[in-house]
Write an enzyme that holds these catalytic residues in place. Structure first.
Site, PDB file in Angstrom:
ATOM      1  N   ARG A 208       0.868  -1.167   0.000  1.00  0.00           N
ATOM      2  CA  ARG A 208       0.000   0.000   0.000  1.00  0.00           C
ATOM      3  C   ARG A 208       0.913   1.227   0.000  1.00  0.00           C
ATOM      4  O   ARG A 208       2.018   1.194   0.535  1.00  0.00           O
ATOM      5  CB  ARG A 208      -0.894   0.026   1.244  1.00  0.00           C
ATOM      6  CG  ARG A 208      -1.809  -1.182   1.375  1.00  0.00           C
ATOM      7  CD  ARG A 208      -2.621  -1.107   2.665  1.00  0.00           C
ATOM      8  NE  ARG A 208      -3.525  -2.242   2.796  1.00  0.00           N
ATOM      9  CZ  ARG A 208      -3.245  -3.356   3.466  1.00  0.00           C
ATOM     10  NH1 ARG A 208      -2.063  -3.482   4.069  1.00  0.00           N
ATOM     11  NH2 ARG A 208      -4.119  -4.338   3.542  1.00  0.00           N
ATOM     12  N   LYS A 233      -2.393  -1.896   8.161  1.00  0.00           N
ATOM     13  CA  LYS A 233      -3.849  -1.933   8.320  1.00  0.00           C
ATOM     14  C   LYS A 233      -4.249  -2.995   9.339  1.00  0.00           C
ATOM     15  O   LYS A 233      -3.665  -4.078   9.371  1.00  0.00           O
ATOM     16  CB  LYS A 233      -4.494  -2.241   6.967  1.00  0.00           C
ATOM     17  CG  LYS A 233      -5.978  -1.955   6.914  1.00  0.00           C
ATOM     18  CD  LYS A 233      -6.508  -2.100   5.507  1.00  0.00           C
ATOM     19  CE  LYS A 233      -7.981  -1.752   5.437  1.00  0.00           C
ATOM     20  NZ  LYS A 233      -8.527  -1.903   4.075  1.00  0.00           N
ATOM     21  N   HIS A 298      -2.096   2.625  -6.482  1.00  0.00           N
ATOM     22  CA  HIS A 298      -2.637   1.412  -5.864  1.00  0.00           C
ATOM     23  C   HIS A 298      -2.805   0.294  -6.888  1.00  0.00           C
ATOM     24  O   HIS A 298      -2.865  -0.877  -6.516  1.00  0.00           O
ATOM     25  CB  HIS A 298      -3.963   1.717  -5.173  1.00  0.00           C
ATOM     26  CG  HIS A 298      -4.378   0.678  -4.171  1.00  0.00           C
ATOM     27  ND1 HIS A 298      -3.684   0.457  -2.995  1.00  0.00           N
ATOM     28  CD2 HIS A 298      -5.397  -0.225  -4.179  1.00  0.00           C
ATOM     29  CE1 HIS A 298      -4.262  -0.520  -2.325  1.00  0.00           C
ATOM     30  NE2 HIS A 298      -5.299  -0.953  -3.018  1.00  0.00           N
ATOM     31  N   ARG A 301      -0.230  -2.511  -6.633  1.00  0.00           N
ATOM     32  CA  ARG A 301      -0.518  -3.567  -5.650  1.00  0.00           C
ATOM     33  C   ARG A 301      -1.461  -4.608  -6.262  1.00  0.00           C
ATOM     34  O   ARG A 301      -1.238  -5.819  -6.125  1.00  0.00           O
ATOM     35  CB  ARG A 301      -1.122  -2.949  -4.394  1.00  0.00           C
ATOM     36  CG  ARG A 301      -1.543  -3.936  -3.304  1.00  0.00           C
ATOM     37  CD  ARG A 301      -1.949  -3.140  -2.066  1.00  0.00           C
ATOM     38  NE  ARG A 301      -2.788  -3.903  -1.164  1.00  0.00           N
ATOM     39  CZ  ARG A 301      -2.337  -4.694  -0.178  1.00  0.00           C
ATOM     40  NH1 ARG A 301      -1.049  -4.851  -0.007  1.00  0.00           N
ATOM     41  NH2 ARG A 301      -3.186  -5.327   0.609  1.00  0.00           N
ATOM     42  N   HIS A 324      -4.090  -9.518   3.768  1.00  0.00           N
ATOM     43  CA  HIS A 324      -5.551  -9.557   3.807  1.00  0.00           C
ATOM     44  C   HIS A 324      -6.014 -10.409   4.987  1.00  0.00           C
ATOM     45  O   HIS A 324      -5.504 -11.502   5.206  1.00  0.00           O
ATOM     46  CB  HIS A 324      -6.117 -10.158   2.513  1.00  0.00           C
ATOM     47  CG  HIS A 324      -6.035  -9.223   1.342  1.00  0.00           C
ATOM     48  ND1 HIS A 324      -6.159  -9.654   0.040  1.00  0.00           N
ATOM     49  CD2 HIS A 324      -5.850  -7.879   1.282  1.00  0.00           C
ATOM     50  CE1 HIS A 324      -6.058  -8.611  -0.773  1.00  0.00           C
ATOM     51  NE2 HIS A 324      -5.865  -7.538  -0.051  1.00  0.00           N
TER      52      HIS A 324
END
Length: 353
Positions: A208, A233, A298, A301, A324
């Protein structure tokens, strides 16, 4: 007349701004102690009765009352927003979430002057205003609901069951992907070592943009060929790939720039490069490379994940590399991978022969 703002400062002085008129400026200058502040383009005046009477005679009582009222309301909103921001910070939310929630709260407060009292119908009316009048996206509406739910349920402590607003259905959008040829074109036009190293790392590690700018020197493990991503994140650490080509470029960059703490420092070496700076670098590189798609950084990615999938890498490994939480998030790349589609023979090709 064009009165723009009237603000009474904590020290009692008055700051005023208005559309330029020669006669008004002359009368303002006649006030003893008046001074022009060019940085803010305002006049600073002594906060006494004579000053207020003169301002009223020039602009009218109604316009003055309205502006003073608006200034006070804005000050109250800013004060409440600061308290909300502090509460979010204490709970360990990311800077991005802090900024998002605070801005969404302030926008709602400006829309609904009775924001301190929870009113479900007014919240719904505001959300419909965003959807129908402002034509905001589903993700924007979702952020707004999350922000207001935090404000009323977590900060103001109303029961969660009272805030019964469902999140809007998510838009089913496929990730945008650049081909390997397009990425090669982009990288080939970037001659600045720092910029080239940033973009190569972003793509080759599936990062990111916030992760790229936050990298520190010791996050690069050249022996194990991995990159440590710390507290990204959802406050998670992870490791991802360090490409041989990217490492070679990093060494060239390090030899010339000698960064101390941040791998990619900004103008102030004690602070990392801003997200906006690297976004601008990518945008300019796309233009120079002749990429006609409206690509954002982005996309690198997304492209990393898709290209790994197309080369046969297991989806579970890609999930770990991207960080994720759910495999369902990673599975979306199967919809844009061309490896399976290329095996299907189109019936038109059979018909025409």
């Amino acid at each position: 007349m064009g009165l723009k703002s009237v603000i009474r400062k904590p020290d009692g002085q008055i700051e005023i701004s208005f559309n330029y008129e020669k006669d008004i400026v002359r009368r303002i200058k006649s006030i003893s102690g008046s001074r022009w502040i060019p940085e803010r383009k305002v006049w600073c005046l002594p906060g006494n009765k004579d000053t207020l009477e003169l301002i009223t005679s020039m602009f009218g009582q109604k316009s003055l009352d309205t502006l003073v009222k608006d200034s006070l309301e804005k000050a109250y909103i800013d004060s409440e927003a600061k308290r909300l921001r502090d509460e979010i910070r204490i709970r360990g939310f990311s800077n991005k979430t802090i900024k998002s929630y605070t801005l969404h709260f302030k926008r709602y407060a400006l829309h609904n002057s009775d924001y301190l009292q929870f009113n479900l119908e007014k919240v719904k009316e505001y959300l419909l205003h965003l959807r129908d009048v402002k034509e905001c996206s589903v993700s924007y509406l979702t952020q707004s609901i999350s922000a207001l739910k935090f404000y009323y349920c977590q900060y103001k402590r109303i029961p969660k069951m009272n805030f019964y607003i469902e999140f809007p259905r998510k838009e089913k959008k496929l990730p945008n992907v650049l081909s390997k040829t397009e990425i090669n074109k982009i990288l080939s036009v970037v001659t600045n070592l720092k910029h080239r190293a940033m973009l190569m790392l972003t793509y080759s590690a599936g990062l990111r943009v916030s992760e790229v700018v936050s990298l520190k020197i010791n996050d690069i493990d050249s022996d194990r060929k991995v990159i440590h991503i710390r507290q990204s994140k959802d406050h998670k650490d992870r490791i991802t790939l360090l490409s041989d080509k990217a490492l070679t470029e990093l060494r060239k960059y390090y030899k010339q720039y000698r960064p101390k703490k941040w791998l990619f420092p900004g103008a102030d070496p004690n602070k990392h490069l801003s997200v906006r700076s690297i976004q601008k670098v990518f945008s300019e590189a796309c233009k120079k490379a002749g990429i006609e798609k409206e690509a954002t950084i982005h996309w690198l990615r997304h492209s990393f994940a898709t290209h790994l999938l197309e080369s046969g890498v297991d989806l579970r490994y890609i999930q770990e590399l991207l960080g994720h939480q759910s495999s369902k998030t990673t599975e979306i790349y199967t919809h844009v991978s061309s490896s399976s589609l290329s095996k299907i023979k189109n019936p038109l090709d059979d018909i025409i022969g």
